[in-house]
Design a protein around this motif. Structure first.
Motif, PDB file in Angstrom:
ATOM      1  N   PRO A   1       0.836  -1.207   0.000  1.00  0.00           N
ATOM      2  CA  PRO A   1       0.000   0.000   0.000  1.00  0.00           C
ATOM      3  C   PRO A   1       0.867   1.251   0.000  1.00  0.00           C
ATOM      4  CG  PRO A   1       0.009  -1.015   2.168  1.00  0.00           C
ATOM      5  CD  PRO A   1       0.729  -1.952   1.258  1.00  0.00           C
ATOM      6  N   SER A   2       0.304   2.332  -0.482  1.00  0.00           N
ATOM      7  CA  SER A   2       1.036   3.593  -0.501  1.00  0.00           C
ATOM      8  C   SER A   2       1.310   4.061   0.919  1.00  0.00           C
ATOM      9  CB  SER A   2       0.225   4.654  -1.246  1.00  0.00           C
ATOM     10  OG  SER A   2       0.813   5.924  -1.088  1.00  0.00           O
ATOM     11  N   THR A   3       2.489   4.621   1.110  1.00  0.00           N
ATOM     12  CA  THR A   3       2.815   5.214   2.409  1.00  0.00           C
ATOM     13  C   THR A   3       2.718   6.746   2.360  1.00  0.00           C
ATOM     14  OG1 THR A   3       5.178   5.186   1.847  1.00  0.00           O
ATOM     15  CG2 THR A   3       4.311   3.308   3.106  1.00  0.00           C
ATOM     16  N   ALA A   4       2.184   7.285   1.271  1.00  0.00           N
ATOM     17  CA  ALA A   4       2.018   8.739   1.154  1.00  0.00           C
ATOM     18  C   ALA A   4       0.783   9.167   1.935  1.00  0.00           C
ATOM     19  CB  ALA A   4       1.910   9.140  -0.314  1.00  0.00           C
ATOM     20  N   VAL A   5       0.827   8.913   3.228  1.00  0.00           N
ATOM     21  CA  VAL A   5      -0.321   9.150   4.110  1.00  0.00           C
ATOM     22  C   VAL A   5      -0.406  10.640   4.451  1.00  0.00           C
ATOM     23  CG1 VAL A   5      -1.342   8.550   6.331  1.00  0.00           C
ATOM     24  CG2 VAL A   5      -0.015   6.842   5.061  1.00  0.00           C
ATOM     25  N   VAL A   6      -1.623  11.185   4.385  1.00  0.00           N
ATOM     26  CA  VAL A   6      -1.860  12.585   4.711  1.00  0.00           C
ATOM     27  C   VAL A   6      -2.860  12.661   5.869  1.00  0.00           C
ATOM     28  CG1 VAL A   6      -2.630  14.829   3.849  1.00  0.00           C
ATOM     29  CG2 VAL A   6      -1.467  13.237   2.306  1.00  0.00           C
ATOM     30  N   PRO A   7      -2.559  13.431   6.916  1.00  0.00           N
ATOM     31  CA  PRO A   7      -3.489  13.559   8.045  1.00  0.00           C
ATOM     32  C   PRO A   7      -4.789  14.240   7.604  1.00  0.00           C
ATOM     33  CG  PRO A   7      -1.288  14.331   8.627  1.00  0.00           C
ATOM     34  CD  PRO A   7      -1.304  14.161   7.141  1.00  0.00           C
ATOM     35  N   PRO A   8      -5.838  14.122   8.402  1.00  0.00           N
ATOM     36  CA  PRO A   8      -7.117  14.764   8.073  1.00  0.00           C
ATOM     37  C   PRO A   8      -6.988  16.285   7.973  1.00  0.00           C
ATOM     38  CG  PRO A   8      -7.389  13.149   9.830  1.00  0.00           C
ATOM     39  CD  PRO A   8      -5.917  13.317   9.630  1.00  0.00           C
ATOM     40  N   ALA A   9      -7.896  16.887   7.232  1.00  0.00           N
ATOM     41  CA  ALA A   9      -7.851  18.326   6.967  1.00  0.00           C
ATOM     42  C   ALA A   9      -7.934  19.153   8.242  1.00  0.00           C
ATOM     43  CB  ALA A   9      -8.981  18.713   6.016  1.00  0.00           C
ATOM     44  N   ASP A  10      -8.739  18.699   9.215  1.00  0.00           N
ATOM     45  CA  ASP A  10      -8.885  19.496  10.438  1.00  0.00           C
ATOM     46  C   ASP A  10      -7.585  19.500  11.255  1.00  0.00           C
ATOM     47  OD1 ASP A  10      -9.251  16.756  11.009  1.00  0.00           O
ATOM     48  OD2 ASP A  10     -10.382  17.219  12.843  1.00  0.00           O
ATOM     49  N   GLU A  11      -6.827  18.379  11.204  1.00  0.00           N
ATOM     50  CA  GLU A  11      -5.556  18.346  11.911  1.00  0.00           C
ATOM     51  C   GLU A  11      -4.516  19.217  11.205  1.00  0.00           C
ATOM     52  OE1 GLU A  11      -4.178  14.422  12.712  1.00  0.00           O
ATOM     53  OE2 GLU A  11      -5.958  13.866  13.885  1.00  0.00           O
ATOM     54  N   LEU A  12      -4.545  19.231   9.889  1.00  0.00           N
ATOM     55  CA  LEU A  12      -3.647  20.119   9.148  1.00  0.00           C
ATOM     56  C   LEU A  12      -3.946  21.580   9.465  1.00  0.00           C
ATOM     57  CD1 LEU A  12      -3.693  18.274   5.714  1.00  0.00           C
ATOM     58  CD2 LEU A  12      -1.724  18.491   7.233  1.00  0.00           C
ATOM     59  N   ALA A  13      -5.223  21.903   9.593  1.00  0.00           N
ATOM     60  CA  ALA A  13      -5.596  23.284   9.925  1.00  0.00           C
ATOM     61  C   ALA A  13      -5.100  23.655  11.319  1.00  0.00           C
ATOM     62  CB  ALA A  13      -7.115  23.441   9.834  1.00  0.00           C
ATOM     63  N   ARG A  14      -5.199  22.719  12.263  1.00  0.00           N
ATOM     64  CA  ARG A  14      -4.690  22.973  13.617  1.00  0.00           C
ATOM     65  C   ARG A  14      -3.173  23.198  13.591  1.00  0.00           C
ATOM     66  NH1 ARG A  14      -5.883  18.367  17.579  1.00  0.00           N
ATOM     67  NH2 ARG A  14      -4.681  19.753  18.959  1.00  0.00           N
ATOM     68  N   ALA A  15      -2.476  22.367  12.804  1.00  0.00           N
ATOM     69  CA  ALA A  15      -1.027  22.514  12.707  1.00  0.00           C
ATOM     70  C   ALA A  15      -0.665  23.871  12.136  1.00  0.00           C
ATOM     71  CB  ALA A  15      -0.449  21.398  11.839  1.00  0.00           C
ATOM     72  N   ALA A  16      -1.351  24.282  11.097  1.00  0.00           N
ATOM     73  CA  ALA A  16      -1.068  25.578  10.478  1.00  0.00           C
ATOM     74  C   ALA A  16      -1.315  26.709  11.464  1.00  0.00           C
ATOM     75  CB  ALA A  16      -1.928  25.757   9.230  1.00  0.00           C
ATOM     76  N   ALA A  17      -2.377  26.599  12.260  1.00  0.00           N
ATOM     77  CA  ALA A  17      -2.691  27.651  13.235  1.00  0.00           C
ATOM     78  C   ALA A  17      -1.585  27.764  14.284  1.00  0.00           C
ATOM     79  CB  ALA A  17      -4.036  27.355  13.895  1.00  0.00           C
ATOM     80  N   ILE A  18      -1.054  26.623  14.713  1.00  0.00           N
ATOM     81  CA  ILE A  18       0.023  26.638  15.711  1.00  0.00           C
ATOM     82  C   ILE A  18       1.269  27.296  15.127  1.00  0.00           C
ATOM     83  CG2 ILE A  18       1.605  25.176  17.032  1.00  0.00           C
ATOM     84  CD1 ILE A  18      -0.749  23.159  17.303  1.00  0.00           C
ATOM     85  N   ILE A  19       1.642  26.904  13.913  1.00  0.00           N
ATOM     86  CA  ILE A  19       2.842  27.467  13.286  1.00  0.00           C
ATOM     87  C   ILE A  19       2.659  28.949  12.984  1.00  0.00           C
ATOM     88  CG2 ILE A  19       4.343  27.352  11.255  1.00  0.00           C
ATOM     89  CD1 ILE A  19       3.710  24.324  11.156  1.00  0.00           C
ATOM     90  N   ASN A  20       1.476  29.310  12.493  1.00  0.00           N
ATOM     91  CA  ASN A  20       1.208  30.715  12.161  1.00  0.00           C
ATOM     92  C   ASN A  20       1.256  31.608  13.397  1.00  0.00           C
ATOM     93  OD1 ASN A  20       0.883  30.131   9.436  1.00  0.00           O
ATOM     94  ND2 ASN A  20      -1.341  29.889   9.595  1.00  0.00           N
ATOM     95  N   ALA A  21       0.905  31.050  14.559  1.00  0.00           N
ATOM     96  CA  ALA A  21       0.897  31.843  15.790  1.00  0.00           C
ATOM     97  C   ALA A  21       2.294  32.007  16.380  1.00  0.00           C
ATOM     98  CB  ALA A  21      -0.023  31.188  16.823  1.00  0.00           C
ATOM     99  N   GLY A  22       3.230  31.177  15.951  1.00  0.00           N
ATOM    100  CA  GLY A  22       4.572  31.224  16.524  1.00  0.00           C
ATOM    101  C   GLY A  22       5.381  32.406  16.029  1.00  0.00           C
ATOM    102  N   GLU A  23       6.191  32.965  16.906  1.00  0.00           N
ATOM    103  CA  GLU A  23       7.090  34.053  16.526  1.00  0.00           C
ATOM    104  C   GLU A  23       8.518  33.563  16.327  1.00  0.00           C
ATOM    105  OE1 GLU A  23       6.791  37.141  19.420  1.00  0.00           O
ATOM    106  OE2 GLU A  23       4.678  37.578  18.970  1.00  0.00           O
ATOM    107  N   LYS A  24       8.855  32.457  16.994  1.00  0.00           N
ATOM    108  CA  LYS A  24      10.195  31.881  16.877  1.00  0.00           C
ATOM    109  C   LYS A  24      10.027  30.383  16.613  1.00  0.00           C
ATOM    110  CE  LYS A  24      12.326  35.229  20.039  1.00  0.00           C
ATOM    111  NZ  LYS A  24      13.080  35.387  21.307  1.00  0.00           N
ATOM    112  N   VAL A  25       9.851  30.063  15.335  1.00  0.00           N
ATOM    113  CA  VAL A  25       9.554  28.691  14.924  1.00  0.00           C
ATOM    114  C   VAL A  25      10.849  27.983  14.530  1.00  0.00           C
ATOM    115  CG1 VAL A  25       8.236  27.234  13.340  1.00  0.00           C
ATOM    116  CG2 VAL A  25       7.298  29.446  14.094  1.00  0.00           C
ATOM    117  N   THR A  26      11.006  26.754  14.995  1.00  0.00           N
ATOM    118  CA  THR A  26      12.157  25.933  14.638  1.00  0.00           C
ATOM    119  C   THR A  26      11.685  24.593  14.100  1.00  0.00           C
ATOM    120  OG1 THR A  26      13.768  26.930  16.147  1.00  0.00           O
ATOM    121  CG2 THR A  26      14.105  24.627  15.585  1.00  0.00           C
TER     122      THR A  26
END
Length: 622
Positions: A189-214
């Motif tokens: 089976p393919s291993t190109a697994v993508v998380p659900p859209a709502d989890e991606l949105a949460r991740a983006a919100a966390i990164i967008n809120a950061g001022e010092k991202v690593t």
């Protein structure tokens, strides 16, 4: 002619994309070996590489998986050969690599009867492999082979197929729709697994809120270089690579501060002490003491290994997915940072760090060549598409501190297992996978004496197969297991115990010359640059026998009080190398310059880089 189980297995592994295997013969796998020989003669076989030891076979299979992304395959006979595979299979398991081992076994009637070379191989391999199965009948062979390869690919772990000698030669039937018989397919089976859209949105919100991202990037992000860089660009993020992720992010990215930890950089340490958002991409970085303080940073982890997420740092969000596929879906959700002060500050610190590495490489010691200079001069000369391997020990320190892999270059080593001797089979496996590329193996004399010297025989055997025969082996010749010597001092406050640490001096260049290769002896710092020039000018195999100092300390970017106290105790307990270690450590510390010393002693700190109270006490003590 009747198709046997062995014939079927060979054809089936080819369906799984296998074109090369690493094996060592024996009577327990004899019928299968015979079928491999027949298939080779008929032009329908796989390339069979036979190094000098079964352990090398499994390490080469693991390296093949690491460098190519394909499933590595190793083959060995029953009990003794099978046991020898274990170290390389643990290397695959601990670095999440798909490897399949095919091992022989005594005949079915011998199982459980204490026959010669008959042992419980299923129990032996149960800890290291995600799947272990003995083929006890021809009708079972298809499902076992397919399951082993499928699980290795999807679970990123080794799997083991056990082939009893008599089963190897049994006629292979057409598998039909019968009770208890599984009909399987050679498809993963393919291993190109993508998380659900709502989890991606949460991740983006966390990164967008950061001022010092690593971003902390590991080998699991292989193939996602451009996506990692684009995500970092939009997030204004600094990038740190784990040692096995070094090749993922080009060294000329200014906000890439290379590695973290004992063999990492000071800018990487500062990123971890100051970031407010941490994104772990395809890494199981094991040294939690170098990660942010609890509660300091919001953290996200992206990985295909769900059991390894949230282990090192309390993550707020774990995304079960392939790094490339996940970033492809995540990047459009990221907002472009307009304030790049964090990223620019990281880049400026990295310029200072590179100057310090230059200065450390220029130090001359009285007791041998500076090993840092050897790596520093190598780095200057790395050709495009070069592949560099490093061994466990101080070679990994110097590799982390001084080797800068540009886009298209590759580099690797035994990661979480950190087994000695892997650099040599890794380099030879890389040469088979990419015969047109220049490969450089960097290895210590202790590791080279284990099985590395043997592998020069393998190189001699197969050299004519490589369109570009350039292979360079650097041996750090210091007659000491130097990494362990320093660990004895810094971790346990024990003096070096010569009985365990001394390595018998060998003329490594002479050994290479005996086999018809070029040997270069380096005994002075002034000879280092010329040695590399000669090696890269030689279109063949070159061994550089570099007589380096064993007392140059692999200094961490931040010296803790425990490190300093333990080292001092060890040196004054009668360490046989105390005088040289003190002298060389003092020279290395003085070379760091006033800014680095101020950081170590906790002088002149500013509000942006305050450490917690415990670190402040440690610095004062140090």
């Amino acid at each position: 002619m009747t198709t046997t189980v062995s014939d079927f297995v060979i054809a089936r592994i080819k369906e799984w994309g296998v074109s090369r295997v690493f094996g060592f013969p024996g009577d327990g796998i004899g019928e299968f070996d015979g079928a491999l020989g027949k298939a080779e003669k008929d032009g329908v076989g796989v390339e069979y590489i036979r190094p000098t030891h079964e352990e090398i076979c499994s390490l080469m299979a693991t390296a093949h998986a690491k460098f190519t992304g394909e499933i590595g395959v190793c083959i060995a006979t029953s009990s003794p050969g099978a046991f020898h595979l274990l170290n390389g299979l643990y290397d695959a398991a601990m670095d999440n690599q798909p490897v399949v081992a095919i091992v022989g076994q005594q005949g079915l009637d011998a199982l459980g009867t204490f026959s010669q070379q008959q042992s419980n191989l299923e129990r032996t391999f149960a800890d290291v492999a995600v799947y272990v199965q003995t083929i006890v009948s021809p009708a079972q062979a298809q499902a076992v082979v397919d399951t082993a390869f499928r699980m290795a690919r999807v679970r990123l772990q080794p799997a083991v197929i056990i082939l009893p000698h008599d089963v190897q030669g049994m006629p292979m039937p057409e598998v039909g729709a019968e009770n208890w018989v599984s009909r399987s397919s050679a498809v993963a089976p393919s291993t190109a697994v993508v998380p659900p859209a709502d989890e991606l949105a949460r991740a983006a919100a966390i990164i967008n809120a950061g001022e010092k991202v690593t971003f902390l990037v590991g080998h699991g992000a292989n193939g996602a270089t451009d996506l990692v860089l684009e995500a970092a660009r939009k997030a204004g993020a600094g990038i740190i690579t784990a040692l096995r992720g070094k090749q993922v992010v080009p060294s000329d990215v200014p906000h890439h501060t290379q590695q973290l930890g004992l063999l990492g950089s000071l800018p990487s340490l500062h990123q971890m002490k100051q970031c407010d958002t941490l994104v772990l991409l395809g890494t199981n970085y094991p040294y939690g003491q170098f990660l942010p303080a609890t509660g300091q940073a919001r953290a996200i982890q992206v990985d295909l290994k769900p059991e390894q997420m949230g282990l090192r740092y309390p993550t707020e969000l774990n995304l079960w997915g392939d790094v490339a596929a996940t970033l492809a879906a995540l990047v459009p959700l990221l907002e472009q940072k307009t304030d790049l002060a964090w990223q620019n500050h990281i880049a400026e610190e990295m310029v200072d760090w590179e100057s310090e590495m230059d200065a450390q490489a220029d130090v001359e010691y009285d007791d041998g060549v500076n090993p840092r200079r050897v790596y520093h001069e190598l780095n200057k000369r790395l050709p495009p598409q070069a592949i560099v391997t490093a061994d466990a020990g101080t070679t990994a320190d110097w590799y982390g501190h001084h080797i800068r892999l540009r886009r298209g270059m590759m580099g690797d080593l035994s990661g979480r297992l950190a087994t000695m001797l892997a650099a040599m089979p890794y380099a030879v496996a890389a040469k088979f996978a990419y015969p047109e590329r220049t490969v450089i193996c960097t290895i210590g004399d202790g590791a080279f004496q284990m099985l590395g010297m043997n592998e020069l025989i393998t190189v001699k055997k197969y050299l004519s197969r490589w369109e570009n025969p350039q292979l360079i082996i650097l041996v750090l010749h210091n007659d000491d297991l130097s990494q362990v010597s320093w660990e004895m001092r810094t971790e346990d406050a024990n003096p070096v115990w010569s009985t365990s640490q001394d390595v018998e001096s060998v003329d490594y260049a002479g050994w290479a010359e005996l086999l018809g290769f070029t040997g270069i002896r380096v005994t002075e710092d002034g000879q280092v640059a010329d040695a590399w020039d000669r090696a890269f000018a030689n279109r063949g195999v070159t061994l550089i026998d570099a007589h380096t100092s064993k007392n140059v300390p692999p200094l961490p970017p931040h010296i803790t009080a425990e490190f300093a106290r333990n080292t001092a105790k060890a040196l004054f307990k009668g360490d046989p190398n105390a005088r040289g270690a003190i002298r060389d450590s003092a020279q290395a510390l003085l070379t760091e310059g006033i800014e680095r010393v101020k950081d170590t002693l906790h002088l002149g700190r500013d509000d942006k880089d305050k450490r917690d109270d415990k670190d402040a006490r440690d610095d004062k003590d140090a």
